[in-house]
Design a protein around this motif. Structure first.
Motif, PDB file in Angstrom:
ATOM      1  N   ARG B  99     -12.104  34.827   9.052  1.00  0.00           N
ATOM      2  CA  ARG B  99     -10.889  35.385   9.644  1.00  0.00           C
ATOM      3  C   ARG B  99     -10.872  36.906   9.517  1.00  0.00           C
ATOM      4  N   SER B 100     -11.298  37.394   8.380  1.00  0.00           N
ATOM      5  CA  SER B 100     -11.335  38.844   8.188  1.00  0.00           C
ATOM      6  C   SER B 100     -12.335  39.493   9.148  1.00  0.00           C
ATOM      7  N   TYR B 101     -13.491  38.885   9.251  1.00  0.00           N
ATOM      8  CA  TYR B 101     -14.540  39.372  10.156  1.00  0.00           C
ATOM      9  C   TYR B 101     -13.984  39.504  11.574  1.00  0.00           C
ATOM     10  N   ARG B 102     -13.370  38.427  12.036  1.00  0.00           N
ATOM     11  CA  ARG B 102     -12.837  38.446  13.398  1.00  0.00           C
ATOM     12  C   ARG B 102     -11.706  39.461  13.540  1.00  0.00           C
ATOM     13  N   ASP B 103     -10.857  39.552  12.532  1.00  0.00           N
ATOM     14  CA  ASP B 103      -9.739  40.490  12.618  1.00  0.00           C
ATOM     15  C   ASP B 103     -10.223  41.936  12.670  1.00  0.00           C
ATOM     16  N   PHE B 105     -13.009  43.104  13.877  1.00  0.00           N
ATOM     17  CA  PHE B 105     -13.526  43.443  15.197  1.00  0.00           C
ATOM     18  C   PHE B 105     -12.441  43.384  16.254  1.00  0.00           C
ATOM     19  N   ALA B 106     -11.470  42.507  16.047  1.00  0.00           N
ATOM     20  CA  ALA B 106     -10.360  42.450  16.993  1.00  0.00           C
ATOM     21  C   ALA B 106      -9.572  43.758  16.953  1.00  0.00           C
ATOM     22  N   ALA B 107      -9.599  44.418  15.799  1.00  0.00           N
ATOM     23  CA  ALA B 107      -8.887  45.689  15.671  1.00  0.00           C
ATOM     24  C   ALA B 107      -9.647  46.827  16.351  1.00  0.00           C
ATOM     25  N   HIS B 108     -10.912  46.609  16.626  1.00  0.00           N
ATOM     26  CA  HIS B 108     -11.720  47.632  17.305  1.00  0.00           C
ATOM     27  C   HIS B 108     -12.477  46.999  18.464  1.00  0.00           C
ATOM     28  N   PRO B 109     -11.754  46.459  19.424  1.00  0.00           N
ATOM     29  CA  PRO B 109     -12.400  45.679  20.490  1.00  0.00           C
ATOM     30  C   PRO B 109     -13.431  46.469  21.281  1.00  0.00           C
ATOM     31  N   SER B 110     -13.173  47.745  21.454  1.00  0.00           N
ATOM     32  CA  SER B 110     -14.086  48.524  22.279  1.00  0.00           C
ATOM     33  C   SER B 110     -15.422  48.739  21.584  1.00  0.00           C
ATOM     34  N   LEU B 111     -15.449  48.463  20.287  1.00  0.00           N
ATOM     35  CA  LEU B 111     -16.707  48.615  19.563  1.00  0.00           C
ATOM     36  C   LEU B 111     -17.646  47.434  19.799  1.00  0.00           C
ATOM     37  N   ILE B 112     -17.094  46.317  20.224  1.00  0.00           N
ATOM     38  CA  ILE B 112     -17.894  45.090  20.275  1.00  0.00           C
ATOM     39  C   ILE B 112     -19.068  45.187  21.246  1.00  0.00           C
ATOM     40  N   PRO B 113     -18.824  45.555  22.491  1.00  0.00           N
ATOM     41  CA  PRO B 113     -19.973  45.671  23.384  1.00  0.00           C
ATOM     42  C   PRO B 113     -20.972  46.712  22.914  1.00  0.00           C
ATOM     43  N   LEU B 114     -20.474  47.707  22.241  1.00  0.00           N
ATOM     44  CA  LEU B 114     -21.353  48.740  21.715  1.00  0.00           C
ATOM     45  C   LEU B 114     -22.248  48.178  20.619  1.00  0.00           C
ATOM     46  N   ILE B 115     -21.651  47.432  19.712  1.00  0.00           N
ATOM     47  CA  ILE B 115     -22.406  46.867  18.601  1.00  0.00           C
ATOM     48  C   ILE B 115     -23.266  45.699  19.062  1.00  0.00           C
ATOM     49  N   ALA B 116     -22.842  45.071  20.159  1.00  0.00           N
ATOM     50  CA  ALA B 116     -23.597  43.927  20.660  1.00  0.00           C
ATOM     51  C   ALA B 116     -25.019  44.313  21.040  1.00  0.00           C
ATOM     52  N   MET B 163     -14.778  39.033  20.792  1.00  0.00           N
ATOM     53  CA  MET B 163     -14.701  39.482  22.185  1.00  0.00           C
ATOM     54  C   MET B 163     -13.510  38.860  22.871  1.00  0.00           C
ATOM     55  N   ASP B 164     -13.325  37.605  22.574  1.00  0.00           N
ATOM     56  CA  ASP B 164     -12.288  36.835  23.233  1.00  0.00           C
ATOM     57  C   ASP B 164     -10.893  37.358  22.948  1.00  0.00           C
ATOM     58  N   VAL B 165     -10.701  37.915  21.764  1.00  0.00           N
ATOM     59  CA  VAL B 165      -9.365  38.341  21.361  1.00  0.00           C
ATOM     60  C   VAL B 165      -8.786  39.338  22.353  1.00  0.00           C
ATOM     61  N   HIS B 166      -9.647  40.148  22.910  1.00  0.00           N
ATOM     62  CA  HIS B 166      -9.144  41.154  23.838  1.00  0.00           C
ATOM     63  C   HIS B 166      -9.626  40.937  25.262  1.00  0.00           C
ATOM     64  N   ALA B 167     -10.098  39.722  25.538  1.00  0.00           N
ATOM     65  CA  ALA B 167     -10.449  39.411  26.920  1.00  0.00           C
ATOM     66  C   ALA B 167      -9.190  39.444  27.766  1.00  0.00           C
ATOM     67  N   PRO B 168      -9.286  39.941  28.974  1.00  0.00           N
ATOM     68  CA  PRO B 168      -8.101  39.962  29.836  1.00  0.00           C
ATOM     69  C   PRO B 168      -7.605  38.543  30.086  1.00  0.00           C
ATOM     70  N   ASN B 217      -4.729  38.712  22.682  1.00  0.00           N
ATOM     71  CA  ASN B 217      -4.716  37.579  23.584  1.00  0.00           C
ATOM     72  C   ASN B 217      -4.262  36.334  22.832  1.00  0.00           C
ATOM     73  N   PRO B 218      -3.072  35.824  23.121  1.00  0.00           N
ATOM     74  CA  PRO B 218      -2.543  34.691  22.352  1.00  0.00           C
ATOM     75  C   PRO B 218      -3.366  33.420  22.569  1.00  0.00           C
ATOM     76  N   TYR B 219      -4.140  33.390  23.664  1.00  0.00           N
ATOM     77  CA  TYR B 219      -4.923  32.203  23.966  1.00  0.00           C
ATOM     78  C   TYR B 219      -6.189  32.112  23.117  1.00  0.00           C
ATOM     79  N   ALA B 220      -6.446  33.115  22.321  1.00  0.00           N
ATOM     80  CA  ALA B 220      -7.705  33.148  21.579  1.00  0.00           C
ATOM     81  C   ALA B 220      -7.604  32.455  20.227  1.00  0.00           C
TER      82      ALA B 220
END
Lengths: 240, 240
Positions: B99-103, B105-116, B163-168, B217-220
């Motif tokens: 949960r911490s891991y996901r949180d 990255f969810a706090a820095h969504p724009s970093l995800i594609p960069l780190i990917a 990634m999903d947390v901030h998917a449109p 994204n509440p659906y995540a």
DNA sequence: ACCTGAACACCGTTCAAGT
DNA sequence: ACCTGAACACCGTTCAAGT
């Protein structure tokens, strides 16, 4: 003559269309990676001026959408369709689909970071794929409210797994002396040892050089199988 | 005076260091997204010429590595450490870490594609985190050869989930009439209906506008819980 | 409608010059 | 050693001109 340049002005028959552009972009990205996919390089590959592309696509973002759809369209959903029509089990249909999904992206690794920045199912072929998955899950008895969460959970795992297939193996190659992660290092050795035995791979001494970008990461298969089975098992448990 | 420009030549006391650069880059990327993270913008944010950055970092690839480490260092591994020392269960420690891991990255969504696009554990803080996870899994009785596959399976899922947390949310907003995925659309409605009831969210009519980039994204959440439980359950099953 | 070619505002990176 | 500022080879995109 051979090297003749096209004269300015509208050609008698159109040179470009969205399909030809998508195909060329896929070739380019497969050969040279995402970083080499520039409008100029793409135009050169098509024998055209860069500005001509803008007659057919909105810009580079539009181009990546085209690519996403072209790749997603290759995912094999036939097992899921068959299951919905009464043939086979949900378990094996999900497994077939998931493996195909991962293989498709593994075949185009440089596309992954590109697609990672896009809405997960913005394009039509992508939506169609999810529709088949959803129908099969519903037919298999997964409660209606759980179908979408199941799909998204699979999606997350499959996407991450596809990235893993072409992750550099450098994680496994640090020298024992300089390692700042001794526990992890020890378990890596246990893992690669099993691979050397079962697959006869090159992972025996844990010191192979960094792989080419085109090569597959042998360390990705076991984690994929493990996670996939976990998700399938959890999905089947949802069926009353 | 206030607007004075620094004179050329070596300053009496250094203006930059790697830590200050990483901090500024993180601020920039959090505020404006990955696309705005340019060497020029970063330099401006630091009150410095762009070329000055190259005295401290090798280039932009080096910069993204710095960022990866800065973010990974925030993942909370205390529950895993505690478990290794005899407090708590592996199950809850894994859940806390995930949960911490996901949180983070969810706090820095724009970093995800960069780190990917980066090697999964190239940076020291990342390696340290994996070391704690590996030690806890080993202590919990997971067979040595399975520890690394388990970690990679979690990694794949967590990365995709972040990634999903901030998917449109556009996937949920297509009009019933124009939908090219009728089954999927129906299940989306079942899913969002449960959210509207349990969470009192805005997902009731399935037509909310595209969210801001900063919104969650509440659906995540439901898919994440489902996948996480599946992986934890599968991990515990490996213990003899 | 659909192409060319010039132009624009960028980008990451290099390097001599300054202290 | 560590900064500035000019320069380089790019980038995506726009647009007038041509047919």
């Amino acid at each position: 003559m051979a090297g003749s340049r096209r004269q300015a002005g509208r050609p008698v028959t159109p040179v470009l269309n969205r399909e030809r552009i998508a195909q060329a972009a896929l070739e380019l990205v497969s050969a040279d990676g995402t970083q080499k996919l520039t409008m100029a390089a793409l135009a050169r590959h098509l024998g055209v001026a860069a500005s001509a592309l803008y007659n057919h696509i909105g810009g580079k973002a539009d181009l990546t959408g085209l690519l996403q759809d072209a790749v997603m369209g290759r995912v094999d959903v036939s097992a899921l369709k068959a299951f919905r029509e009464g043939t086979g089990t949900l378990e094996s249909a999900l497994a077939d689909w998931a493996r195909s999904y991962r293989d498709v992206f593994a075949a185009h690794p440089s596309l992954i970071p590109l697609i990672a920045t896009l809405p997960i199912s913005g394009a039509p072929a992508t939506r169609r794929m999810y529709d088949v998955v959803a129908a099969a899950l519903g037919h298999g008895g997964v409660p209606a409210q759980q179908v979408v969460p199941v799909i998204i959970a699979f999606e997350s795992f499959l996407f991450g797994s596809a990235m893993d297939v072409h992750a550099p193996a450098s994680i496994f190659t640090s020298q024992p002396g300089e390692s700042d992660a001794p526990h992890f290092q020890r378990f890596v050795e246990s893992f690669t040892a099993t691979l050397a035995v079962t697959a006869g791979g090159t992972g025996g001494d844990g010191r192979e050089p960094a792989r080419d970008d085109g090569e597959r990461n042998p360390y990705a298969d076991a984690p994929f199988a493990l996670g996939l089975e976990a998700l399938i098992r959890a999905t089947l448990k949802l069926v009353p």
